[in-house]
Design a protein around this motif. Structure first.
Motif, PDB file in Angstrom:
ATOM      1  N   ILE A  25       9.998  35.047  20.257  1.00  0.00           N
ATOM      2  CA  ILE A  25      11.148  35.952  20.348  1.00  0.00           C
ATOM      3  C   ILE A  25      11.834  35.714  21.692  1.00  0.00           C
ATOM      4  CG2 ILE A  25      11.788  38.399  20.588  1.00  0.00           C
ATOM      5  CD1 ILE A  25       9.345  38.888  18.627  1.00  0.00           C
ATOM      6  N   MET A  26      13.138  35.583  21.669  1.00  0.00           N
ATOM      7  CA  MET A  26      13.911  35.399  22.909  1.00  0.00           C
ATOM      8  C   MET A  26      14.926  36.523  23.049  1.00  0.00           C
ATOM      9  SD  MET A  26      14.675  31.366  23.248  1.00  0.00           S
ATOM     10  CE  MET A  26      13.323  30.201  23.354  1.00  0.00           C
ATOM     11  N   VAL A  27      15.286  36.830  24.280  1.00  0.00           N
ATOM     12  CA  VAL A  27      16.314  37.854  24.502  1.00  0.00           C
ATOM     13  C   VAL A  27      17.493  37.222  25.237  1.00  0.00           C
ATOM     14  CG1 VAL A  27      16.849  40.096  25.507  1.00  0.00           C
ATOM     15  CG2 VAL A  27      14.635  39.720  24.431  1.00  0.00           C
ATOM     16  N   ASP A  28      17.331  36.910  26.529  1.00  0.00           N
ATOM     17  CA  ASP A  28      18.497  36.388  27.257  1.00  0.00           C
ATOM     18  C   ASP A  28      18.633  34.869  27.131  1.00  0.00           C
ATOM     19  OD1 ASP A  28      16.397  35.624  28.858  1.00  0.00           O
ATOM     20  OD2 ASP A  28      17.258  36.347  30.731  1.00  0.00           O
ATOM     21  N   GLY A  29      17.529  34.175  26.921  1.00  0.00           N
ATOM     22  CA  GLY A  29      17.593  32.715  26.774  1.00  0.00           C
ATOM     23  C   GLY A  29      17.835  31.979  28.075  1.00  0.00           C
ATOM     24  N   THR A  30      17.755  32.682  29.197  1.00  0.00           N
ATOM     25  CA  THR A  30      18.074  32.029  30.476  1.00  0.00           C
ATOM     26  C   THR A  30      16.961  32.154  31.513  1.00  0.00           C
ATOM     27  OG1 THR A  30      19.143  34.007  31.358  1.00  0.00           O
ATOM     28  CG2 THR A  30      20.554  32.470  30.158  1.00  0.00           C
ATOM     29  N   GLY A  31      15.766  32.606  31.100  1.00  0.00           N
ATOM     30  CA  GLY A  31      14.632  32.639  32.022  1.00  0.00           C
ATOM     31  C   GLY A  31      14.538  33.901  32.865  1.00  0.00           C
ATOM     32  N   MET A  32      15.307  34.936  32.537  1.00  0.00           N
ATOM     33  CA  MET A  32      15.293  36.135  33.388  1.00  0.00           C
ATOM     34  C   MET A  32      14.502  37.302  32.799  1.00  0.00           C
ATOM     35  SD  MET A  32      19.012  36.219  35.161  1.00  0.00           S
ATOM     36  CE  MET A  32      19.996  35.799  33.769  1.00  0.00           C
ATOM     37  N   CYS A  33      14.394  37.402  31.463  1.00  0.00           N
ATOM     38  CA  CYS A  33      13.800  38.620  30.889  1.00  0.00           C
ATOM     39  C   CYS A  33      12.296  38.502  30.643  1.00  0.00           C
ATOM     40  CB  CYS A  33      14.505  38.989  29.583  1.00  0.00           C
ATOM     41  SG  CYS A  33      14.150  37.860  28.224  1.00  0.00           S
ATOM     42  N   GLY A  34      11.799  37.301  30.487  1.00  0.00           N
ATOM     43  CA  GLY A  34      10.368  37.099  30.272  1.00  0.00           C
ATOM     44  C   GLY A  34       9.914  37.267  28.829  1.00  0.00           C
ATOM     45  N   ALA A  35      10.820  37.588  27.914  1.00  0.00           N
ATOM     46  CA  ALA A  35      10.424  37.856  26.524  1.00  0.00           C
ATOM     47  C   ALA A  35       9.779  36.644  25.858  1.00  0.00           C
ATOM     48  CB  ALA A  35      11.647  38.292  25.721  1.00  0.00           C
ATOM     49  N   CYS A  36      10.176  35.470  26.246  1.00  0.00           N
ATOM     50  CA  CYS A  36       9.757  34.266  25.520  1.00  0.00           C
ATOM     51  C   CYS A  36       8.536  33.608  26.129  1.00  0.00           C
ATOM     52  CB  CYS A  36      10.913  33.271  25.487  1.00  0.00           C
ATOM     53  SG  CYS A  36      11.254  32.591  27.126  1.00  0.00           S
ATOM     54  N   ARG A  37       7.755  34.353  26.942  1.00  0.00           N
ATOM     55  CA  ARG A  37       6.664  33.673  27.643  1.00  0.00           C
ATOM     56  C   ARG A  37       5.591  33.172  26.674  1.00  0.00           C
ATOM     57  NH1 ARG A  37       6.562  39.018  28.703  1.00  0.00           N
ATOM     58  NH2 ARG A  37       4.610  40.148  28.340  1.00  0.00           N
ATOM     59  N   ARG A  52       4.511  29.952  30.721  1.00  0.00           N
ATOM     60  CA  ARG A  52       5.779  29.228  30.799  1.00  0.00           C
ATOM     61  C   ARG A  52       6.834  30.010  30.020  1.00  0.00           C
ATOM     62  NH1 ARG A  52       4.626  23.798  31.672  1.00  0.00           N
ATOM     63  NH2 ARG A  52       6.805  23.649  32.311  1.00  0.00           N
ATOM     64  N   PHE A  53       8.090  29.844  30.400  1.00  0.00           N
ATOM     65  CA  PHE A  53       9.190  30.462  29.660  1.00  0.00           C
ATOM     66  C   PHE A  53       9.748  29.434  28.689  1.00  0.00           C
ATOM     67  CE2 PHE A  53      10.361  33.737  33.169  1.00  0.00           C
ATOM     68  CZ  PHE A  53       9.219  34.449  32.850  1.00  0.00           C
ATOM     69  N   CYS A  54       9.667  29.787  27.423  1.00  0.00           N
ATOM     70  CA  CYS A  54      10.071  28.826  26.395  1.00  0.00           C
ATOM     71  C   CYS A  54      11.556  28.459  26.518  1.00  0.00           C
ATOM     72  CB  CYS A  54       9.780  29.412  25.015  1.00  0.00           C
ATOM     73  SG  CYS A  54      10.021  28.247  23.702  1.00  0.00           S
ATOM     74  N   CYS A  55      12.384  29.427  26.934  1.00  0.00           N
ATOM     75  CA  CYS A  55      13.833  29.170  26.916  1.00  0.00           C
ATOM     76  C   CYS A  55      14.268  28.195  27.994  1.00  0.00           C
ATOM     77  CB  CYS A  55      14.614  30.480  27.021  1.00  0.00           C
ATOM     78  SG  CYS A  55      14.371  31.361  28.575  1.00  0.00           S
ATOM     79  N   THR A  56      13.565  28.179  29.123  1.00  0.00           N
ATOM     80  CA  THR A  56      13.982  27.277  30.201  1.00  0.00           C
ATOM     81  C   THR A  56      13.007  26.112  30.391  1.00  0.00           C
ATOM     82  OG1 THR A  56      13.007  28.885  31.714  1.00  0.00           O
ATOM     83  CG2 THR A  56      15.401  28.889  31.528  1.00  0.00           C
TER      84      THR A  56
HETATM   85  S1  FES Z   1      14.347  34.624  26.634  1.00  0.00           S
HETATM   86 FE1  FES Z   1      14.309  35.730  28.462  1.00  0.00          FE
HETATM   87  S2  FES Z   1      13.053  34.562  29.764  1.00  0.00           S
HETATM   88 FE2  FES Z   1      13.248  33.352  27.979  1.00  0.00          FE
END
Ligand code: FES
Ligand SMILES: Cc1cc2nc3c(=O)[nH]c(=O)nc-3n(C[C@H](O)[C@H](O)[C@H](O)COP(=O)(O)OP(=O)(O)OC[C@H]3O[C@@H](n4cnc5c(N)ncnc54)[C@H](O)[C@@H]3O)c2cc1C
Length: 282
Positions: free
Chosen positions: A214-226, A234-238
């Motif tokens: 699951i992703m939220v911001d897609g830019t490495g700031m929210c941590g949802a995709c860890r 690791r953050f999947c989005c970045t």
């Molecule tokens: S989607 Fe927010 S840190 Fe990856």
């Protein structure tokens, strides 16, 4: 901007959308994704870039309508616009001349693996593509994948095309036949990617997977995709979405992906017959 310029249904649940996004098309690389919102009350969802045409300024998304947001997106018609689209995001796939690359995909991931298979071929690799589906009518992108693969093999669960069984059995057949495999790229449902990694691990065949938390911001700031990779967060989005599959903690990924399942199942699904076109407040 973000106008739907072409739309095609590929199978029961899957649509191809060509979207006018010239800045994204100019920079996109295989393996990257965008974050899209269908309408201004919608949620942002990550979708892989299945193709890009920098001359025309279009990107291609292939979308499986499984919930509210994907259903809303595929409800947009040619001439309508997505509310916003951010990208290209993520680290591009590692493309090099490895030798023989086996691309393993199933379902909507067939479209996600296509730009990578093409790039591997352009880099001089022998490309063998293995496709899996429940039944023969669910395959798509066949011409495209045949053009960029030395060989395409099929597996269906009901036996209606190719081998009856899972796509992992095709991979085992290749290994048993003595095919020199230098890299495997597996994209699809988590259990499939996990099974491919368990299969290739004892043979020490480098295996790359594209993770879909699951992703939220897609830019490495929210941590949802860890995700846990090699014992590290690791953050999947970045950092991804592609990782060395032999290092991924798939059990943790599966647990995190299920965490909102109960809530999703409780939401009345009146979108499912064509989308709410932005009228729904849920
Ligand atoms: S989607 Fe927010 S840190 Fe990856
Ligand atoms: C980097 C990345 C690239 C992706 N590329 C594509 C693509 O090219 N085409 C495509 O169709 N989908 C892709 N996905 C998955 C897509 O983002 C989800 O299907 C979408 O967010 C679901 O939103 P929804 O509101 O329609 O469904 P929801 O109502 O949120 O979910 C419906 C069902 O799908 C499951 N689900 C939700 N999010 C995901 C997810 N990220 N992965 C797997 N299952 C999920 C839920 O658990 C639930 O069972 C990608 C995901 C990631 C992280």
């Amino acid at each position: 901007m973000f106008e739907i310029v072409a739309k095609k249904q590929l199978s029961n649940q899957i649509w191809q959308l060509d979207i006018h996004a010239p800045l994204v098309a100019a920079k996109a690389r295989p393996g990257q994704f965008v974050v899209v919102r269908a309408h201004d009350k919608g949620e942002r969802i990550p979708l892989s870039i299945s193709d890009f045409d920098s001359q025309a300024g279009h990107i291609t998304l292939v979308v499986q309508a499984i919930g509210h947001s994907t259903t809303d997106l595929v409800s947009l018609e040619v001439g309508e616009k997505a509310a916003d689209l951010l990208g290209p995001l993520g680290t591009p796939a590692e493309i090099d001349n490895f030798g023989t690359v086996v691309c393993v995909a199933g379902g909507v991931a067939t479209a996600i693996i296509y730009p990578e298979a093409r790039a591997f071929q352009q880099a001089g690799n022998k490309v063998i593509t293995l496709l899996g589906a429940r039944s023969a009518d669910l395959f798509f992108y066949e011409d495209e994948l045949r053009q960029c693969s030395d060989e395409v093999r099929y597996a269906t669960e009901d036996g209606s095309r190719g081998k009856q069984g899972f796509v992992t059995e095709l991979l085992q057949e290749l290994i048993d036949a003595g095919e020199q495999i230098d890299r495997v790229v597996a994209i699809g449902p988590v259990p499939m990617m996990r099974a491919v990694c368990e299969l290739t691990r004892p043979y020490q065949i480098k295996t790359v997977v594209s993770l879909n938390p699951i992703m939220v911001d897609g830019t490495g700031m929210c941590g949802a995709c860890r995700v846990e990779v090699g014992g590290e967060t690791r953050f999947c989005c970045t950092d991804g979405p592609e990782f060395d599959g032999h290092l991924v903690d798939f059990a943790a990924l599966q647990n995190r992906s299920r965490q909102y399942q109960n809530l999703e199942e409780k939401i009345p699904h009146h979108h499912s017959n064509g989308g709410c076109a932005g009228q729904c407040q849920q």
